[in-house]
Write an enzyme that holds these catalytic residues in place. Structure first.
Site, PDB file in Angstrom:
ATOM      1  N   GLY A  72      43.002  30.817  -1.045  1.00 46.54           N
ATOM      2  CA  GLY A  72      43.960  31.145   0.005  1.00 46.54           C
ATOM      3  C   GLY A  72      45.098  31.992  -0.534  1.00 46.54           C
ATOM      4  N   ASN A 152      51.555  23.459   6.222  1.00 45.89           N
ATOM      5  CA  ASN A 152      50.931  22.536   5.279  1.00 45.89           C
ATOM      6  C   ASN A 152      51.774  21.300   4.999  1.00 45.89           C
ATOM      7  OD1 ASN A 152      52.218  25.006   4.153  1.00 45.89           O
ATOM      8  ND2 ASN A 152      52.209  23.803   2.280  1.00 45.89           N
ATOM      9  N   ALA A 201      38.523  27.318   0.912  1.00 48.01           N
ATOM     10  CA  ALA A 201      37.442  26.328   1.015  1.00 48.01           C
ATOM     11  C   ALA A 201      37.903  24.904   0.704  1.00 48.01           C
ATOM     12  CB  ALA A 201      36.290  26.712   0.086  1.00 48.01           C
ATOM     13  N   HIS A 202      38.766  24.763  -0.310  1.00 46.67           N
ATOM     14  CA  HIS A 202      39.007  23.401  -0.808  1.00 46.67           C
ATOM     15  C   HIS A 202      39.862  22.522   0.111  1.00 46.67           C
ATOM     16  CE1 HIS A 202      43.174  23.485  -2.623  1.00 46.67           C
ATOM     17  NE2 HIS A 202      42.984  24.778  -2.511  1.00 46.67           N
ATOM     18  N   THR A 238      32.943  40.624  -9.831  1.00 46.96           N
ATOM     19  CA  THR A 238      31.678  39.976  -9.482  1.00 46.96           C
ATOM     20  C   THR A 238      31.949  38.734  -8.639  1.00 46.96           C
ATOM     21  OG1 THR A 238      30.698  40.772 -11.524  1.00 46.96           O
ATOM     22  CG2 THR A 238      29.572  38.937 -10.436  1.00 46.96           C
ATOM     23  N   CYS A 326      58.394  20.148  -7.097  1.00 45.08           N
ATOM     24  CA  CYS A 326      59.090  20.064  -8.378  1.00 45.08           C
ATOM     25  C   CYS A 326      58.822  21.352  -9.145  1.00 45.08           C
ATOM     26  CB  CYS A 326      58.593  18.866  -9.165  1.00 45.08           C
ATOM     27  SG  CYS A 326      59.427  18.654 -10.731  1.00 45.08           S
TER      28      CYS A 326
END
Ligand SMILES: *Cc1c(COP(=O)(O)O)cnc(C)c1O
Length: 395
Positions: A72, A152, A201-202, A238, A326
């Site tokens: 992202g 978020n 994706a994560h 790649t 932090c």
């Protein structure tokens, strides 16, 4: 409890077994370079194409409009820096918000150091952007509007459709960071007039280190890294094939059955929110009461430090996150919580609990049993609490 109750899904999620299963052959048996002309290359090219189709379908985009990236963060950088430098002749003004993810915020700050002007729009007490503010901020030289779909930290969902309509009417490019929104709300780029969209994706049960940028056909975009002609000459290097295969599968799964998943998440989240607000005094919910991600909750507990709360929760087997980041040894309160108007000391006592598919009612009840005790203990140790108790309280 001898297992971890994971309530930090906005930070990352586990990779689903069916996602991993599709990825595995691309590490070992099918390892060709998709740019190679031999049969191995053709096979990986096919897998790359399938991932691209799946990703495009989830957004109602065309496969040719999907650019795979390292996550992202890179997609935000590419969207913001790539369009700004490519459209410099048209103008040098960018509109964003004060609550963006650092990937977008710091890209804008980088551009500011390099001759661009950036307007950081304020948000209201719930973290909402007023589309009218967006409209009024547009100038002759505005080339890009970058506003996240969902936050978020506090989960607030922005009026993306309205902002998209304004951008279209004024002929300004519209980018949205939808990393948190993908899999939680529908993201139809055609319907909502989105020119560029970031995903990762994560955050949606795929692997870490891979993301994508949707860039509408015809959007001018410069490279931000230089090398080969991969991704239709828009992102050199790649392709990370196993990860891209995982992203395609994860996004496909995440965008199916959204409503059924949300219903379950909302019920758990609301149990958590009402449980905490009713059992812990001097506490507020951050973010919008209804225009928020189904799995997001964010609280401020007066008179305590978020970090101390996190450590105590961790000792009880609960993985959570604080509102404060932090950075390099100094504890700066979250820019998002400050932007919604919280004073520093309240922003410091914040806690983000973000739910996922695998959480259960039993886990929520355990949190509701443990959390009030921890808050109580920390407050008893706090000189502030003892001084101010019964005095004027900010909620
Ligand atoms: C996690 C996140 C990012 C960064 O994505 P990575 O894949 O971790 O680089 C960007 N924007 C938002 C809103 C996020 O939550």
């Amino acid at each position: 409890m001898d297992r971890i109750i994971y309530l930090d899904h906005a930070a990352t999620t586990y990779t689903k077994p069916e996602v991993l299963k599709e990825m595995l052959p691309y590490f070992t048996e099918i390892y060709g370079n998709p740019s190679s002309v031999h049969s191995y290359g053709r096979e990986t090219r096919k897998a790359l194409d399938l991932a691209r189709e799946r990703t495009a379908k989830a957004l109602n985009a065309d496969p040719a409009e999907i650019i795979f990236t390292s996550g992202g963060t890179e997609a935000d950088n590419l969207a913001i820096i790539g369009t700004a430098t490519a459209n410099k002749k048209k103008g040098n003004h960018i509109i964003t918000s004060s609550i963006e993810h650092p990937a977008a915020l710091h890209s804008c700050q980088y551009l500011e150091k390099n001759g661009f002007q950036v307007t950081y729009l304020p948000v209201d007490e719930y973290g909402l952007i007023d589309p009218q503010d967006v409209k009024e901020a547009i100038k002759e030289n505005t080339i890009l509007i970058s506003i996240m779909t969902a936050n978020n930290e506090i989960g607030t969902i922005q009026p993306v459709r309205e902002i998209g309509a304004i951008a279209k009417e004024k002929g300004v490019l519209f980018h949205t960071d939808a990393v948190q929104a993908v899999g939680s709300i529908p993201n139809d780029v055609r319907d909502m007039n989105i020119d560029l969209l970031t995903l990762s994706a994560h955050k949606s049960h795929g692997p870490k280190g891979v993301g994508a940028l949707y860039a509408r056909k015809g959007v001018r975009l410069n490279h931000i890294s230089h090398g080969g002609a991969q991704e239709r000459n828009r992102r050199a290097g790649t392709e990370n094939l196993p990860a891209i295969v995982g992203l395609g599968k994860a996004i496909e799964l995440a965008t199916q059955d959204i409503e059924a998943r949300n219903e379950k998440l909302r019920a758990l989240r609301d149990r958590l929110i009402s449980g905490i607000l009713s059992s812990v005094e001097y506490t507020r919910l951050n973010g919008h009461p209804t225009k928020r991600l189904a799995g997001n909750s964010n609280f401020s507990f007066e008179f305590i430090e978020g970090e101390a709360l996190l450590l105590s929760l961790d000792m009880k087997g609960i993985a959570a996150s604080s509102g404060s980041a932090c950075t390099s040894g100094t504890l700066d309160p979250s820019h998002v919580l400050l932007a919604i108007g919280l004073p520093h000391e309240i922003a410091h006592g914040s806690l983000r609990l973000t739910l996922g598919d695998e959480n259960t009612e039993e886990e929520i009840d355990y949190v509701l049993e443990v959390l009030p005790q921890i808050v109580q203990r920390l407050r008893e140790m706090s000189p502030l609490f003892n001084q101010d108790k019964g005095g004027k309280i900010y909620v």
